[in-house]
Every structure is written in structure tokens, then in C-alpha cells.
Write a protein that holds these residues in place. Structure first.
Motif, PDB file in Angstrom:
ATOM      1  N   GLY A   1      -6.453 -22.321   3.614  1.00  0.00           N
ATOM      2  CA  GLY A   1      -7.641 -22.973   3.069  1.00  0.00           C
ATOM      3  C   GLY A   1      -8.750 -22.005   2.694  1.00  0.00           C
ATOM      4  N   GLU A   2      -9.941 -22.567   2.452  1.00  0.00           N
ATOM      5  CA  GLU A   2     -11.105 -21.738   2.085  1.00  0.00           C
ATOM      6  C   GLU A   2     -11.825 -21.342   3.360  1.00  0.00           C
ATOM      7  OE1 GLU A   2     -12.976 -24.748  -0.190  1.00  0.00           O
ATOM      8  OE2 GLU A   2     -11.253 -24.800  -1.526  1.00  0.00           O
ATOM      9  N   SER A   3     -11.161 -20.547   4.193  1.00  0.00           N
ATOM     10  CA  SER A   3     -11.685 -20.325   5.532  1.00  0.00           C
ATOM     11  C   SER A   3     -12.099 -18.871   5.742  1.00  0.00           C
ATOM     12  CB  SER A   3     -10.601 -20.670   6.553  1.00  0.00           C
ATOM     13  OG  SER A   3      -9.499 -19.830   6.323  1.00  0.00           O
ATOM     14  N   ILE A   4     -12.730 -18.647   6.875  1.00  0.00           N
ATOM     15  CA  ILE A   4     -13.148 -17.291   7.233  1.00  0.00           C
ATOM     16  C   ILE A   4     -11.952 -16.344   7.305  1.00  0.00           C
ATOM     17  CG2 ILE A   4     -14.101 -15.932   9.141  1.00  0.00           C
ATOM     18  CD1 ILE A   4     -16.062 -18.180   9.636  1.00  0.00           C
ATOM     19  N   ILE A   5     -10.821 -16.843   7.842  1.00  0.00           N
ATOM     20  CA  ILE A   5      -9.666 -15.955   7.967  1.00  0.00           C
ATOM     21  C   ILE A   5      -9.144 -15.554   6.589  1.00  0.00           C
ATOM     22  CG2 ILE A   5      -8.058 -17.900   8.272  1.00  0.00           C
ATOM     23  CD1 ILE A   5      -7.473 -14.727  10.117  1.00  0.00           C
ATOM     24  N   THR A   6      -9.144 -16.517   5.630  1.00  0.00           N
ATOM     25  CA  THR A   6      -8.711 -16.180   4.269  1.00  0.00           C
ATOM     26  C   THR A   6      -9.616 -15.096   3.680  1.00  0.00           C
ATOM     27  OG1 THR A   6      -7.952 -18.445   3.946  1.00  0.00           O
ATOM     28  CG2 THR A   6      -8.254 -17.115   1.981  1.00  0.00           C
ATOM     29  N   ALA A   7     -10.919 -15.302   3.815  1.00  0.00           N
ATOM     30  CA  ALA A   7     -11.864 -14.325   3.264  1.00  0.00           C
ATOM     31  C   ALA A   7     -11.708 -12.974   3.954  1.00  0.00           C
ATOM     32  CB  ALA A   7     -13.289 -14.834   3.434  1.00  0.00           C
ATOM     33  N   GLY A   8     -11.572 -13.002   5.298  1.00  0.00           N
ATOM     34  CA  GLY A   8     -11.430 -11.753   6.039  1.00  0.00           C
ATOM     35  C   GLY A   8     -10.182 -10.999   5.629  1.00  0.00           C
ATOM     36  N   LEU A   9      -9.077 -11.727   5.487  1.00  0.00           N
ATOM     37  CA  LEU A   9      -7.820 -11.113   5.051  1.00  0.00           C
ATOM     38  C   LEU A   9      -7.975 -10.493   3.659  1.00  0.00           C
ATOM     39  CD1 LEU A   9      -5.131 -13.719   6.178  1.00  0.00           C
ATOM     40  CD2 LEU A   9      -5.042 -11.277   6.634  1.00  0.00           C
ATOM     41  N   THR A  10      -8.601 -11.254   2.756  1.00  0.00           N
ATOM     42  CA  THR A  10      -8.749 -10.786   1.380  1.00  0.00           C
ATOM     43  C   THR A  10      -9.526  -9.473   1.348  1.00  0.00           C
ATOM     44  OG1 THR A  10      -8.960 -13.107   0.789  1.00  0.00           O
ATOM     45  CG2 THR A  10      -9.492 -11.495  -0.911  1.00  0.00           C
ATOM     46  N   LEU A  11     -10.670  -9.462   2.030  1.00  0.00           N
ATOM     47  CA  LEU A  11     -11.485  -8.251   2.013  1.00  0.00           C
ATOM     48  C   LEU A  11     -10.803  -7.117   2.777  1.00  0.00           C
ATOM     49  CD1 LEU A  11     -15.106  -9.676   2.296  1.00  0.00           C
ATOM     50  CD2 LEU A  11     -13.774  -9.095   0.280  1.00  0.00           C
ATOM     51  N   ALA A  12      -9.993  -7.461   3.786  1.00  0.00           N
ATOM     52  CA  ALA A  12      -9.262  -6.425   4.511  1.00  0.00           C
ATOM     53  C   ALA A  12      -8.308  -5.698   3.562  1.00  0.00           C
ATOM     54  CB  ALA A  12      -8.497  -7.030   5.685  1.00  0.00           C
ATOM     55  N   LEU A  13      -7.617  -6.460   2.717  1.00  0.00           N
ATOM     56  CA  LEU A  13      -6.712  -5.828   1.750  1.00  0.00           C
ATOM     57  C   LEU A  13      -7.497  -4.930   0.803  1.00  0.00           C
ATOM     58  CD1 LEU A  13      -4.206  -8.650   0.794  1.00  0.00           C
ATOM     59  CD2 LEU A  13      -3.977  -6.857   2.498  1.00  0.00           C
ATOM     60  N   LEU A  14      -8.697  -5.378   0.453  1.00  0.00           N
ATOM     61  CA  LEU A  14      -9.545  -4.629  -0.469  1.00  0.00           C
ATOM     62  C   LEU A  14     -10.003  -3.302   0.141  1.00  0.00           C
ATOM     63  CD1 LEU A  14     -10.718  -5.740  -3.240  1.00  0.00           C
ATOM     64  CD2 LEU A  14     -12.863  -5.933  -2.014  1.00  0.00           C
ATOM     65  N   VAL A  15     -10.295  -3.338   1.447  1.00  0.00           N
ATOM     66  CA  VAL A  15     -10.829  -2.148   2.125  1.00  0.00           C
ATOM     67  C   VAL A  15      -9.709  -1.200   2.531  1.00  0.00           C
ATOM     68  CG1 VAL A  15     -12.112  -1.402   4.162  1.00  0.00           C
ATOM     69  CG2 VAL A  15     -12.838  -3.418   2.942  1.00  0.00           C
ATOM     70  N   LEU A  16      -8.510  -1.754   2.706  1.00  0.00           N
ATOM     71  CA  LEU A  16      -7.386  -0.977   3.235  1.00  0.00           C
ATOM     72  C   LEU A  16      -7.187   0.373   2.528  1.00  0.00           C
ATOM     73  CD1 LEU A  16      -5.299  -1.319   5.455  1.00  0.00           C
ATOM     74  CD2 LEU A  16      -3.725  -2.257   3.753  1.00  0.00           C
ATOM     75  N   PRO A  17      -7.112   0.399   1.182  1.00  0.00           N
ATOM     76  CA  PRO A  17      -6.901   1.699   0.530  1.00  0.00           C
ATOM     77  C   PRO A  17      -8.011   2.704   0.851  1.00  0.00           C
ATOM     78  CG  PRO A  17      -6.726  -0.091  -1.066  1.00  0.00           C
ATOM     79  CD  PRO A  17      -7.175  -0.708   0.214  1.00  0.00           C
ATOM     80  N   VAL A  18      -9.253   2.224   0.964  1.00  0.00           N
ATOM     81  CA  VAL A  18     -10.366   3.131   1.284  1.00  0.00           C
ATOM     82  C   VAL A  18     -10.132   3.765   2.651  1.00  0.00           C
ATOM     83  CG1 VAL A  18     -12.855   3.330   1.557  1.00  0.00           C
ATOM     84  CG2 VAL A  18     -11.920   1.676  -0.054  1.00  0.00           C
ATOM     85  N   VAL A  19      -9.755   2.932   3.629  1.00  0.00           N
ATOM     86  CA  VAL A  19      -9.527   3.452   4.975  1.00  0.00           C
ATOM     87  C   VAL A  19      -8.369   4.449   4.967  1.00  0.00           C
ATOM     88  CG1 VAL A  19      -8.998   2.856   7.359  1.00  0.00           C
ATOM     89  CG2 VAL A  19     -10.408   1.327   5.998  1.00  0.00           C
ATOM     90  N   ILE A  20      -7.296   4.103   4.263  1.00  0.00           N
ATOM     91  CA  ILE A  20      -6.134   5.003   4.227  1.00  0.00           C
ATOM     92  C   ILE A  20      -6.521   6.350   3.625  1.00  0.00           C
ATOM     93  CG2 ILE A  20      -3.821   5.361   3.274  1.00  0.00           C
ATOM     94  CD1 ILE A  20      -3.386   2.362   3.342  1.00  0.00           C
ATOM     95  N   VAL A  21      -7.205   6.297   2.487  1.00  0.00           N
ATOM     96  CA  VAL A  21      -7.536   7.552   1.789  1.00  0.00           C
ATOM     97  C   VAL A  21      -8.467   8.420   2.639  1.00  0.00           C
ATOM     98  CG1 VAL A  21      -8.744   8.510  -0.205  1.00  0.00           C
ATOM     99  CG2 VAL A  21      -7.104   6.668  -0.522  1.00  0.00           C
ATOM    100  N   THR A  22      -9.507   7.793   3.267  1.00  0.00           N
ATOM    101  CA  THR A  22     -10.416   8.627   4.065  1.00  0.00           C
ATOM    102  C   THR A  22      -9.721   9.177   5.302  1.00  0.00           C
ATOM    103  OG1 THR A  22     -11.307   6.551   4.845  1.00  0.00           O
ATOM    104  CG2 THR A  22     -12.724   7.849   3.457  1.00  0.00           C
ATOM    105  N   THR A  23      -8.853   8.372   5.911  1.00  0.00           N
ATOM    106  CA  THR A  23      -8.119   8.873   7.072  1.00  0.00           C
ATOM    107  C   THR A  23      -7.316  10.114   6.692  1.00  0.00           C
ATOM    108  OG1 THR A  23      -7.913   6.643   7.937  1.00  0.00           O
ATOM    109  CG2 THR A  23      -6.415   8.292   8.826  1.00  0.00           C
TER     110      THR A  23
END
Lengths: 268, 307, 311
Positions: free
Chosen positions: C147-169
Motif C-alpha cells: 500500500g501507500e505506507s511508510i514501509i513502501t516509502a522507506g523501501l523506495t528511498l532505501a533503494l535510492l540511497v543504496l548506490p550512494v552508500v555502496i560507492v562511498t563505502t
């Protein structure tokens, strides 16, 4: 003829007119302690002068004063004078460092051709000066490459990338690049330290051939090289000029004890 | 420390345990890394499966070459060209701003600025890249457009020029920082070679440093194209939402991204035609940026290997 | 050649030098101007936002829910929503991103598999954020029925941030000299011990900087959340995670509908009402302050680190 302005006692044997003369020259990196201390040195015209000394003695620093390379980095400071033809003070703040570099050429420790064609590398200095006449540039490129003893090896592939040349050829290309603009003095900063013995021999032979055309100042870490190619040798230690004389004299009968120790391999 | 050697059996057991632990950890780390592949794959799968229904109503050729986009009208038309045109126009305006200004800034920072000036200017420029795009959208609509209207009184409230310019300003740090990195990684010896020949800073920057750094610089250009094409909120807020083919930057237009936002704002039942169109539009967008990204990455890798 | 330069030649030489220096200085001025233009725009943006929004920012604005009455409307629910979504995003993206970074930098052997992962990470970093929104819409909202829930939004933004975290690590770990790795191995450390005892602690500061910058991007993201249908009128808080009855902790807030700060701002910008324009500016100012604070903290951290460690 002994230089008037420089009264260093060990310069008694200088028999040539001075092309460039450092007078009480000191140099400071970014406000720290002096890297060059009160050096007075008259470089004879159309001769090869070698600068020797243990690493860290300031010989490369001194060399880079002659074409104001230190101006590229912040807070560096010169004191004293470097006179060209006894008239122009090269390190005067009134003189543009670019004017100095147009009259004083330089060859670096490691060959540093530009990522351009062989032709464009040699033509670079001319283009910088605004020369655009194809015929003039063509002629000058050929002449410089010939003087640098590279013409026969590259004349059929002038448009190839300079990186395709071997290390020794690259260094001779850099010499050609410096020659193309008719400098009055060429500075060499350990020009053969990145080369193998055969390439080294080629470059040394080239320098000897150039002697009747241009004044040369060479920093070298190798005493044998200084002995092989130079007419005059200056020995530096801890930023000071210890002794300057004809090479034969420096290597056979140095006046200073420090020089004797260094030549004898006791330190450095 | 006790010098007692441990009995062989327990040592073996210990080693086995440690090897097992090592392998298990490596497997978990691998799974985390492999997630990147899984995400890319799911993006493609979702975009294709959710939009495939649309291509039963309209042929792919018609979709890609049609010049009218009116999926909500009766009868609906599904030609994506107006959206592609709007996307390319706003991106073009942004690049006209970002590429020259970003390159000039990079040259200044890398070849002219003192160390201290650089330490101040770089982070300040980076702030531009960190501002949320919705804030930029607000700024374009309510500050830049009214400002432009003072010069061009006929400019409508929604137009491509204003969001294009703002997008360009936003992209300047991207161009500047990648280009500056590329120029700074040009070896010092090359620069000194040029200075020793009597070149000025400008001549050295233009004739030696710029050509030597060209692949890194062009990769920054390509990445900024991809950035502009995918930018959403600025255009959704300030460019208007009319899907018309126009090359006049003073007119409003819809981009692919703005269209997706517009449709998402309405009621969007799963599997409806509207639902399928945004996935089809997203597919086109993803493919466009994919090409740019891979090409840009390839170029930037090359400049790092050069020296 | 190479005899003392005649007077004539010297004059010509000096002319050429000063002409070229003039061009060089002109070019430097042009470069400086383009930087200044960009910075002037930045200042104009901040001043405009503050001049339009500052009067609306007060305690009431920060503690009130959204309202159809512009006078009463506030950002409280949006602030809570942003906080909760960021919490989910951080919890998911940070461990996975660091783990992926460790694998790629320390474990991966050269080969097609490592290349494949690498290309995908680079590509993901460049995928437009709205495409992540479409992925979330199809996958999380419908296929997984979140649904249109906090977990959906959190997951979506997590995917968005993931490459940034990987590259900086990866960048942080690459900066650690290999002599340290060899020293650890020479003492008999296993690979994981080496990573856990040396690589991770030494690179943690830089990784943290990258994470903060990634999160500061995520907190301002609007497009992917609009796509999942988050632009709704929300005036109530999600369920509290702490419950008065056993087991005292509840995760039902994860499935609550939500709004976040940038969405709230977007909804106010799109209203043709001057009073809401001021509210939009106020929300924008709060959002900008949050991102600038995060970026500033990251810069500060980076500065401290650079001073601290010299390899």
C-alpha cells in the motif's frame, strides 16, 4: 674572466663570460626555512654547468629558480638576484615569469611530452608565442628535431602520438621542444634519471653537441655524468654553494674538504 | 601466553568452524552486493510487465512515432514524441546553462584558484547540488518565471525556459566537480612542461590540461544529460503539463517525468490504461538514461586509466 | 641564436607576454564570474524562500497538522512522517550498502560477476528517482501489497540511497593502504577478522559522511513518493510504536499512510492560493534547513577526518 659581482674564492678558474649569474640568491618554500642560502654562481656562456650534491641539498630547487617555476605555487619567496646578460634580473617581481620562461628552456626529470602528436609537441612553444605560419613552424620543428638527433627516427611519423616513442626518444623530444623556441639557457633536471644506459648515452651525447649553441645548467645525481659532460661543476650542500670550478679541477683537486668527502664517496 | 600447543583434533574443529564462518559471511556480503543486480532487473521487469498491456491497444511503432499524446481523452492517442520533445527541450536549455558554466568553473577552480579559495568555493557549489528539487521547482515557478516576465512580458506562467535554467544551475556542480577532478588528475609534469615553455595559465589550461582531461570532462557532460532528462519536480511544477510538440522555450510543455507525476496525482487503479501509460513512459525514460549512464561511466573509467 | 637578445626583440617579447597575460586574466575573470553567478542564484533562492516563508514559521506551524485552512496549516505530521520514513530507509540501506561495499572492495574476485555487479551499481546511481517510484508502485504497492505506507516509502528511498552508500563505502576502503591489510594477515587474521577489526573501523568516518549525504538527498526526494500515490491529505499521526498493552511494541506504524515534508510542500505549491504559497515557502525553508544541516555536518565530519588521519 672572473665575474666582478661574485667574489667567491673558489671561482678563480672561470675562464668564460657569464651568461646568467645568481647573486646572493636565497629561496624560501612557503615561509619556512631557507632552502637556498645566499648562493652566488656565475654560469658560463655556451658551456655545460653541472649542479651536484647529496639529495635534499637544494640543487633542483636552485635550478627551478632560474625559470621561476617556484612562482607556480603559493607563498614561495626569492631573495637576491639572478642576472641574465648582466642586465635583466630574472627574479625581479617586475619581470613576468612567463617572459623568463620564454628565454629559459627546461627539460624535466621524467620525460613529459604532452598527449599530442610528435609535431605538435615541438610546435607547442611556437604556438604559445602566437606563431601560426605553417611554413615557419614546419621549418622550426624539423630544425629542432634535427638538433635533438631525433629527426631521422621520427620524420615519417610526425603525426603519431608522442606517447608511442620510447622513454629515451621522449626525452629527446622534450629537448627538441625546449630548443624550438631558441632559449638562451636550458635547464636540465636530472634528465637521464628515468632512462636506461643506452638512452642516457644518447641524451648525453646530444647535450655535448648542443654546447656550441646554448648555455646549459644540469642537475645530476650522478658524479660520473657530471664528469663526463660538464665543463664546470657546482657542489651544493644543505642549501649552500660549497664550491664552483672547472669540472676537471673539482674532481681532481677540490679546494673544500666537504667537496673532497663527497667526491670521495664518504657521504651522500 | 601459554605455549601449550592445542591438540590436533580441536585445532581442526576450530579451523573448520572458522572456515564455515568465513564462507557464511562472504555469502551474505555477496547477497547484499548482488541486490544491485536484482534491483536493476526488477526495474526492467516491472516497467515491461506493467506497460505490456498498453502495447496490445497501441503498436510500439505508433507509440514511438505518434505526435499526439492524449491518453485520457476519448478517443485516446498514445504518441510519446510530444513528451520526448518536452524532455529534450528542457534538458537542452539546462545543458546550455550547465555545460559552459560548469566547465568554466572547473577550469577556474583547477587552474587559477588558490588552495584557500578552492576550499571555500567547492563546498559552496556543492550546496547547489544538495537542495531538494521540489524547492527548485518552487523557485523556478515563483521567482525565476516572474523575473523573466519582467524582461519578456509575453512569457506565460508555465514555460520551459525558467525550469530549464534552474535545472541548469542545479547541474553546474555535477559538471564542475567531475571536470575539476579530471583536470586535477592531469599529472603535474605536463603542466610544468607547458609553463616551462612560457605558456600562461590560460594557454596551459586550454591547450594542455583540457585536452588531457577530455574524457573525464565529456563523461561529466553525459552524466549531466542523463540527470537533466530524468529530473522531475522542477519541470512538473514550473513547465506546465501540455503535451505539445514545440521548440519554442517560451511555451509550456510536458516532459516524460512531469507526465508520470501528473497521472500519479490522480486516481490510478492497478492495471488501468493510465497506469500502463506511466510505465511505458518510464520505460522510455529508463532506457534513455541507461544509454547515457553506461556511456558516461565508460568514458570516466578511461580517463582514470590514462595515467 | 642565443646571443644576448637585442633591445628590439626584448620589447616585442614583453609585448607578447603582456598581451597573453591579459587574455589569461580575462579568462580567469570569466571563470570566476560563472562561479559567482551560480552562488548568487543560491543566495537568491535562500533569501526568497526565507522572505516568503519566515513569517509563517512559528511553533504553531511546526506542531500543527495540515489543514485546508491556510492559517492553521502546519508541518507536524509531515515532519513525523519524514522522520519515520528516514528511520526505515537508514535501517535498510546502511547495513546492506556497507555489506555490498565490503564485498565489492575486499572480497570480489575479478571476473564477469564482479563486473556485472559493478555496472549495475553505477547504473543504479544514475537511474532517475522517478523510475524508483515506478518500481515501488508496481512491486511494493501492488505485487507485495504494502500500500501507500511508510514501509513502501522507506523501501523506495532505501533503494535510492543504496548506490550512494555502496560507492562511498568502497571509496573509503580503497583509501586504506594495503600495507595495513598485509599487517593484519601477517598476524594470522582471517579475512573477516581483518575487515571487522581494521578496514571497517578505519573507514567508518568516511562511510558515515557518505551516508549522511545520501540521506540528505533522500529526505528531499519527492517524485518517487508522488508516484506511489503518497500525495494525500493526511491529518493524523501513524500508530505509535509503543503500546500500553503487551507486547508493548508495535510495528503497525510501518503500514500507516503518511506524508513527508517535500510532499507537503509540493501540495502547497500546486494550490492556486497566495496564503498556501507562503506555507510552501515555509515548508521549503524547513526542508532546506534540514538538508543544509545534514550536509554541513557531513562536511564538518569530512574536515575533521582529513585533519585526523594521514596515511
Amino acid at each position: 674572466m672572473v665575474s666582478e659581482t661574485s667574489g667567491h674564492r673558489s671561482q678563480s678558474g672561470i675562464a668564460h663570460k657569464a651568461k646568467v649569474e645568481a647573486v646572493n640568491l636565497s629561496f624560501y618554500y612557503g615561509g619556512s626555512k631557507a632552502a637556498i642560502k645566499n648562493v652566488s654562481l656565475a654560469i658560463p656562456e655556451k658551456q655545460i654547468t653541472a649542479l651536484i650534491g647529496p639529495s635534499g641539498c637544494g640543487k633542483t630547487t636552485l635550478l627551478r629558480c632560474f625559470n621561476r617555476m617556484h612562482d607556480l605555487y603559493d607563498n614561495n619567496r626569492y631573495e637576491g638576484k639572478i642576472l641574465l646578460d648582466s642586465t635583466v634580473n630574472l627574479i625581479s617581481t617586475k619581470i613576468d615569469p612567463i617572459e623568463v620562461r620564454m628565454r629559459v628552456g627546461m627539460v624535466f626529470q621524467r620525460p613529459n611530452p604532452f598527449p599530442k602528436s610528435i609535431y605538435e609537441n615541438v610546435a607547442y612553444g611556437l604556438r604559445i608565442r602566437g606563431e601560426s605560419r605553417r611554413r615557419v613552424i614546419d621549418q622550426k620543428v624539423e630544425q629542432s628535431l634535427q638538433q635533438a638527433a631525433l629527426w631521422n627516427e621520427v620524420k615519417d611519423r610526425l603525426n603519431d602520438q608522442a606517447y608511442d616513442l620510447s622513454g629515451g626518444q621522449q626525452q629527446r623530444l622534450c629537448i627538441a621542444r625546449a630548443l624550438a623556441t631558441d632559449p638562451e639557457l636550458i635547464l636540465f633536471d636530472e634528465p637521464t634519471s628515468a632512462l636506461d644506459p643506452i638512452a642516457t648515452a644518447n641524451v648525453e651525447q646530444l647535450m655535448l653537441q648542443l654546447k656550441d649553441k646554448v648555455t646549459m645548467l644540469v642537475v645530476t645525481h650522478s658524479m660520473q655524468q657530471a664528469a663526463r659532460i660538464s665543463d664546470y661543476t657546482a657542489f651544493m650542500y644543505l642549501g649552500e654553494l660549497v664550491e664552483f670550478d672547472q669540472t676537471s679541477k673539482i674532481f681532481s683537486a677540490p679546494a673544500q674538504e666537504k667537496t673532497r668527502d663527497y667526491i670521495g664517496g664518504r657521504f651522500g | 601466553m601459554n605455549a601449550q600447543p592445542s591438540p590436533p583434533t580441536s585445532d581442526l574443529e576450530y579451523r573448520w568452524g572458522r572456515n564455515f564462518q568465513e564462507k557464511a559471511i562472504e555469502a551474505m556480503l555477496f547477497l547484499a552486493a548482488f541486490l544491485a543486480v536484482a534491483v536493476t532487473a526488477s526495474i526492467m521487469v516491472i516497467l515491461v510487465t506493467e506497460s505490456v498491456g498498453l502495447f496490445q491497444t497501441v503498436s510500439i511503432v505508433e507509440f514511438l512515432t505518434g505526435t499526439e499524446w492524449a491518453p485520457m481523452f476519448e478517443p485516446p492517442t498514445y504518441g510519446i514524441l510530444p513528451l520526448v520533445c518536452g524532455t529534450l527541450m528542457t534538458s537542452l536549455i539546462a545543458l546550455i546553462v550547465a555545460i559552459p558554466m560548469g566547465t568554466l568553473s572547473a577550469m577556474y577552480l583547477s587552474e587559477f584558484a588558490s588552495l584557500r579559495a578552492r576550499e571555500w568555493i567547492k563546498p559552496s557549489l556543492e550546496i547547489l547540488a544538495g537542495i531538494p528539487t521540489v524547492v527548485y521547482g518552487y523557485f523556478a515557478l515563483l521567482f525565476v518565471t516572474p523575473l523573466l516576465q519582467k524582461i519578456l512580458p509575453s512569457l506565460p506562467g508555465f514555460n520551459m525556459l525558467s525550469p530549464g535554467i534552474v535545472m541548469g544551475i542545479m547541474i553546474i556542480p555535477l559538471v564542475a566537480s567531475i571536470s575539476e577532478d579530471a583536470m586535477r588528475s592531469v599529472p603535474r609534469e605536463l603542466r610544468e612542461g607547458s609553463y616551462a615553455a612560457g605558456a600562461t595559465r590560460f594557454q596551459t589550461a586550454l591547450k594542455v590540461v583540457f585536452p588531457a582531461a577530455i574524457s573525464g570532462i565529456s563523461s561529466s557532460y553525459i552524466l549531466s544529460v542523463s540527470r537533466a532528462v530524468g529530473e522531475t519536480m522542477i519541470v512538473a511544477i514550473a513547465a506546465g503539463l501540455q503535451p505539445i510538440i514545440t521548440f519554442n522555450p517560451l511555451e509550456p510543455a510536458a516532459t516524460i517525468t512531469a507526465f508520470i507525476v501528473q497521472v500519479s496525482l490522480g486516481d490510478l487503479p492497478h492495471g488501468s490504461t493510465a497506469y500502463q501509460t506511466i510505465f511505458a513512459a518510464g520505460l522510455v525514460l529508463a532506457l534513455m538514461t541507461l544509454v547515457f549512464n553506461i556511456f558516461g561511466h565508460f568514458l570516466s573509467k578511461r580517463y582514470r586509466e590514462n595515467y | 641564436m642565443a646571443i644576448a637578445l637585442p633591445e628590439q626583440g626584448l620589447i616585442a617579447l614583453r609585448k607578447s607576454v603582456s598581451r597573453r597575460q591579459l587574455y589569461s586574466n580575462l579568462f580567469a575573470i570569466v571563470g570566476l564570474i560563472s562561479i559567482l553567478v551560480a552562488l548568487v542564484v543560491l543566495v537568491a533562492l535562500i533569501i526568497h524562500l526565507l522572505s516568503q516563508g519566515l513569517t509563517s514559521i512559528d511553533w504553531q506551524f511546526l506542531t500543527s497538522p495540515a489543514s485546508s485552512d491556510a492559517e492553521e496549516a502546519g508541518v507536524f505530521i509531515a515532519l513525523v512522517g519524514s522522520g519515520l520514513v528516514m528511520l526505515v530507509t537508514t535501517t535498510l540501506a546502511v547495513p546492506v550498502g556497507i555489506a555490498a561495499g565490503i564485498y565489492l572492495e575486499e572480497y570480489a574476485r575479478k571476473g564477469w560477476l564482479a563486473d556485472l555487479i559493478e555496472i549495475n551499481v553505477t547504473n543504479l546511481a544514475g537511474v532517475p528517482s522517478i523510475v524508483y517510484g515506478l518500481l515501488a508502485l508496481g512491486l511494493f504497492k501492488y505485487a507485495l501489497n504494502l500500500g501507500e505506507s511508510i514501509i513502501t516509502a522507506g523501501l523506495t528511498l532505501a533503494l535510492l540511497v543504496l548506490p550512494v552508500v555502496i560507492v562511498t563505502t568502497r571509496e573509503a576502503m580503497r583509501a586504506i593502504p594495503s600495507s595495513l591489510r598485509e599487517a593484519a594477515y601477517a598476524l594470522g587474521a582471517s579475512k573477516w577478522r581483518m575487515v571487522k577489526d581494521h578496514i571497517l573501523p578505519y573507514s567508518m568516518g568516511s562511510i558515515l559522511t557518505g551516508i549522511i549525504i545520501g540521506l540528505s538527498r533522500a529526505i528531499g526526494e519527492t517524485a518517487p513518493l508522488v508516484t506511489i500515490g503518497a500525495l494525500t491529505f493526511i491529518t493524523f499521526l501513524p500508530d505509535s510504536p509503543i503500546q500500553p498493552t503487551f507486547p508493548f511494541i508495535s510495528f503497525s506504524w510501518l503500514l500507516s499512510p503518511f506524508t513527508v515534508l517535500p510532499i507537503q510542500m509540493f501540495s502547497w505549491v500546486s494550490r492556486p492560493d497566495l496564503a498556501f504559497e507562503a506555507k510552501a515557502a515555509a515548508a521549503g525553508a524547513v526542508l532546506l534547513a534540514l538538508t543544509l544541516l545534514m550536509n554541513g555536518f557531513a562536511s564538518f565530519l569530512r574536515y575533521r577526518l582529513r585533519k585526523g588521519i594521514k596515511w
